[in-house]
Design an enzyme around this catalytic site. Structure first.
Site, PDB file in Angstrom:
ATOM      1  N   ASP A   1       1.182  -8.426  10.272  1.00  0.00           N
ATOM      2  CA  ASP A   1       1.313  -7.099  10.900  1.00  0.00           C
ATOM      3  C   ASP A   1       1.123  -7.149  12.423  1.00  0.00           C
ATOM      4  O   ASP A   1       0.082  -7.564  12.906  1.00  0.00           O
ATOM      5  CB  ASP A   1       0.251  -6.185  10.271  1.00  0.00           C
ATOM      6  CG  ASP A   1       0.235  -4.768  10.828  1.00  0.00           C
ATOM      7  OD1 ASP A   1       1.254  -4.311  11.359  1.00  0.00           O
ATOM      8  OD2 ASP A   1      -0.828  -4.104  10.714  1.00  0.00           O
TER       9      ASP A   1
ATOM     10  N   HIS B   1       0.851  -1.200   0.000  1.00  0.00           N
ATOM     11  CA  HIS B   1       0.000   0.000   0.000  1.00  0.00           C
ATOM     12  C   HIS B   1       0.882   1.245   0.000  1.00  0.00           C
ATOM     13  O   HIS B   1       2.108   1.132   0.032  1.00  0.00           O
ATOM     14  CB  HIS B   1      -0.966  -0.001   1.181  1.00  0.00           C
ATOM     15  CG  HIS B   1      -0.300   0.081   2.511  1.00  0.00           C
ATOM     16  ND1 HIS B   1       0.383  -0.993   3.060  1.00  0.00           N
ATOM     17  CD2 HIS B   1      -0.182   1.088   3.407  1.00  0.00           C
ATOM     18  CE1 HIS B   1       0.881  -0.642   4.230  1.00  0.00           C
ATOM     19  NE2 HIS B   1       0.562   0.616   4.467  1.00  0.00           N
TER      20      HIS B   1
ATOM     21  N   HIS C   1      -4.922  -0.558  12.050  1.00  0.00           N
ATOM     22  CA  HIS C   1      -4.269  -1.856  12.226  1.00  0.00           C
ATOM     23  C   HIS C   1      -5.130  -2.831  13.023  1.00  0.00           C
ATOM     24  O   HIS C   1      -5.879  -2.431  13.920  1.00  0.00           O
ATOM     25  CB  HIS C   1      -2.919  -1.672  12.932  1.00  0.00           C
ATOM     26  CG  HIS C   1      -1.940  -0.878  12.126  1.00  0.00           C
ATOM     27  ND1 HIS C   1      -1.115  -1.436  11.186  1.00  0.00           N
ATOM     28  CD2 HIS C   1      -1.695   0.464  12.094  1.00  0.00           C
ATOM     29  CE1 HIS C   1      -0.375  -0.488  10.624  1.00  0.00           C
ATOM     30  NE2 HIS C   1      -0.707   0.670  11.160  1.00  0.00           N
TER      31      HIS C   1
END
Lengths: 553, 553
Positions: free
Chosen positions: B193, B71, B368
């Site tokens: 992540d 991204h 997130h």
């Protein structure tokens, strides 16, 4: 002269956190409340501490009757050596506060020439036109007071730092009755701590951490490293108590922690059973599950015992896999990076780390009043006028809005350092300003290194100049990529031989440091600064500003 | 050669936040996932950005088949100009990501020589032995993907940055089905992540801020300054939507905000009604209650539009008493001081300031995944092996513990930048290390100043040297107490005339700055750095490191 008006003149702590200092003046008499320091922002390199500009007090030297201390935290007493070197006036504080002050003045070789006068909650005394009564408040430190000051126009109450703790571990609770009494008789002005104005509700009692800490003691299988602020006497007391009940001996490590625990013990705030304490050298003689290490360094201070233990560079504090490290403290904004750096190092040693990450449970409580306690105090005192103290502008503003909205106070006013406010029985107004600001001091003090501390004004920069060692470190190898550079200006005429030797000093410090230390720029910069300073002071008796700079490649 | 083993080689982002970059290698073929930057710690003075050391990629130049971008955030694409100047390889990204990349490469005059290849969710393609399928994920930015990479030993999934948002404002929801499908077919390794591993539960949808923002629009009487990250396209969309419904015209201020909103509009992510936008110069033509200013600078960046408006130094963004400033963002740790400095300035202008102080309501959500989403992803994919990415050591460790504890994964392993991990169908092990680390770059870039940007390795420091302007500022008066000093080393042989003129440049910058700017060291240092850099580049074509230092007295 103030022509029948009481003047309130904040010199520090109104518009920033730290370096609290305020003058009250009636005609030719001035009393000063607190004399704090603050720690510098990262923009101020090579500076150890920041203290208020006291030009106003120096210009009115002959009128200053004394300095009143509300409690013994650095942001209230840390500027004393600096102020006393300019004004030799008596200093008033409670027994515990003065014990801290004594240590500080002794370090600066100023103890003999200073008059320290003990004050006690309820013990009224007079300074010129002011009659002062200390009132017991509660906070994260022991023996703290607010000040009720009777002046010719009315009573001024300064809260100092406080929270309303009705069950502090030493049983000396917040004195609700005394405040109620003053409220009944009438208060002209309340100066109130704004620190926690962003928190709703009440701040929990110092006792409230005990259940969660007890749980941690129960579950810890190997060594327990317990770290808290060295002035957190209550926390230390709870930790020692738990260590005793869980069969752990206690070793105290870190200069500030040792000093503070000794003072607390001397004055009866810590009652340590015989045989509980062991010397740090004896830690290895005991099974890991029978040891608690009380250690300083919750904020990741580069030279602190905990930071050094985290990179396996402390003689006695050795952290083994499976040991637990508990940070019974908060993350002070601005210190995140150094704290998390230490925590990462601890994890790499396979330690369990318990810290304020939002899920650790109640391992720390604040020492400052939350909104409901601030409101309670305003309601108890019902002051005519209100001025918030201790905070950035936004805290002061919010605190003033809360006070005003209660319908109790005639006027809540926001003022900042250097403003002059004048009060009569019916009126309050801002009438001018005096010199105020920050003075940066390079004291050479660090937590675990005792040096000959000298206070020095940056105004003398042109006399002593500065020295900037510049290192180029390879992030991966931790190696210095070329000889360190040392540049200087205004310092012994740039004597090339001295500068060359300074380069060698820096190179040696680097050689003697571990790869882990070199990977931690905070640590390596501080080591270089201290070694270089020592070398330069020894060889030149000069004290240039030393600012290590690291270039990472 | 990798002898029938798949190698995973993180070069950035494992052991720190930012500069994400990872290599996957099978024999003589390498693909790179992301090419990010990070912003420097305060220890690294005079440095603008930090990028990963790509020595490993340079040494294996002929094997690198391409760079895959998950991204368009800076910590994933910001290092591209630097990497592409060393390796001319194709860059793969989604439409929106490539639009950001184009702007960046154009700035660095590298667009023509770079091959940009658009990839789309679901559109499989092959690079050497790897078959890559981008999978749509949701995040705070639009058009983000995870990558499923088929390798000779099995499927590797890299999540990129993600949260599981089932109702993002553009309707392009997280692709649960595709992940489920891969999970069913079997996944060898999941790289996930770790950013929010400290947060329990689920992260709210991007939509969820709308009710509270709507309330703020309803209550705001005068001008509304709406600030968010310039890449927060969803937030911008919601803000414009609300402005439209509440009858406010919109002016967009700040270079990054203008660019980002234009890209979003071009690509259909922002649908702005005709007549909604006004030029910043027209703000004064409208009643305050009919204006919203979309402005950049949520992190208190010294040269940002909001910081300048806060000290009344922006031509169009004028903040009047009673105006509202909304920071729809979080306080990134490390930025507290600059953010609070701006907020204090805003309060001094009597603005209402709404920011993340714990009581502002839901004015911002994270992009997130929280713990439950991380668990959900692990359950969907049921990978054999697990390696956490994106985080400090403690985050990676916690994330690995969570994964391991679920009983789904055979082995969760913590690795850091430079580690080499080798995988077969049944085995994962750390087998060595490669060069890794950080490279500091002084790009000259700041939010609102467009310069000829040149990327430069600090290795060339000895060529260009450094220049250190030293200012002595009186905190109270904001006056410079003596002529600024300028010291330099390794720079045009210390030509005394040039250094003298440099002093004059610094003195002039100081003269032309307001007292408020001088009181804000971040601002004044950045102004001096930019002016001095411009002067030196113009007169010498050199680019020394410029590090302003302030001594406060």
């Amino acid at each position: 002269m103030t022509n029948g008006k009481l003047q309130i003149i904040p010199l520090g702590g109104l518009g920033e956190f730290g370096m609290n200092c305020m003058a009250l003046r009636w005609q030719d008499d001035i009393v000063v409340i607190d004399a704090g320091l603050m720690f510098p922002e990262s923009e101020l390199l090579g500076v150890d501490i920041v203290v208020p500009d006291i030009t106003y007090l120096i210009e009115n030297k002959e009128h200053v009757r004394g300095i009143l201390l509300t409690h013994g935290h650095e942001d209230h007493i840390g500027g004393l050596p600096w102020i006393l070197s300019e004004l030799n006036v008596p200093v008033y504080g409670t027994e515990f506060t003065l014990a801290y002050v004594e240590g500080k003045l002794e370090e600066h070789k100023m103890l003999d020439e200073t008059e320290l006068i003990e004050m006690m909650p309820g013990g009224r005394f007079t300074l010129g036109p002011f009659t002062i009564e200390p009132i017991r408040v509660t906070h994260s430190l022991v023996d703290c007071v607010a000040l009720a000051i009777e002046t010719p126009v009315g009573v001024v109450v300064h809260t100092g730092d406080f929270k309303i703790d009705l069950s502090p571990p030493d049983g000396k609770a917040f004195d609700l009755h005394k405040f109620a009494e003053y409220g009944k008789r009438g208060v002209l002005l309340l100066l109130q701590d704004s620190t926690n104005v962003d928190r709703q509700g009440y701040t929990p009692s110092e006792w409230s951490v005990k259940p969660r800490l007890d749980e941690i003691f129960s579950r810890t299988k190997k060594k327990l490293f317990f770290s808290c602020f060295s002035s957190s006497i209550y926390r230390m007391r709870i930790a020692m108590d738990l260590a005793f009940h869980h069969g752990r001996k206690v070793a105290v490590i870190g200069r500030s922690m040792v000093e503070s625990s000794e003072i607390a013990q001397d004055l009866g705030y810590l009652d340590i059973p015989n045989g509980l304490l062991i010397h740090p050298g004896q830690i290895a003689d005991h099974a890991p599950e029978n040891v608690m290490v009380l250690i300083s360094g919750t904020q990741g201070e580069p030279m602190s015992a905990l930071s050094r233990a985290a990179v396996d560079n402390h003689k006695h504090a050795r952290i083994a896999p499976g040991d637990t490290v508990l940070l019974s403290s908060r993350v002070i904004p601005g210190n995140e990076k150094s704290i998390y750096r230490v925590i990462d190092h601890l994890y790499r040693r396979d330690a369990h780390v318990i810290f304020d990450d939002g899920h650790a449970g109640l391992i720390h409580v604040s020492g400052h009043a939350s909104q409901e306690e601030q409101r309670l105090m305003i309601n108890l005192l019902r002051p005519k006028f209100f001025i918030p103290v201790h905070g950035d502008y936004r805290h002061l503003k919010k605190h003033a809005e809360i006070a005003q909205s209660m319908g109790v106070v005639d006027l809540a006013m926001v003022i900042e350092d250097g403003d002059v406010v004048e009060l009569t029985r019916d009126d309050i107004r801002k009438t001018g300003t005096v010199t105020a600001g920050r003075v940066c001091i390079d004291s050479g003090s660090t937590a675990d290194v005792v040096e000959d501390l000298v206070i020095r004004d940056r105004r003398h920069l042109s006399e002593d100049g500065f020295v900037i060692p510049i290192l180029t470190i390879n992030k991966l190898t931790g190696m210095v990529e070329r000889q360190p550079e040392v540049i200087s200006r205004g310092f012994v005429g740039g004597d090339p031989e001295l500068i060359e030797t300074a380069r060698q000093v820096v190179a040696r410090t680097l050689e003697e440091s571990s790869a882990e230390e070199k990977a931690d720029y905070g640590v390596i910069k501080e080591k270089i600064r201290i070694d270089l300073k020592r070398y330069i002071q020894k060889n030149t008796s000069r004290r240039p500003l030393i600012m290590p700079v690291i270039l990472e490649i």
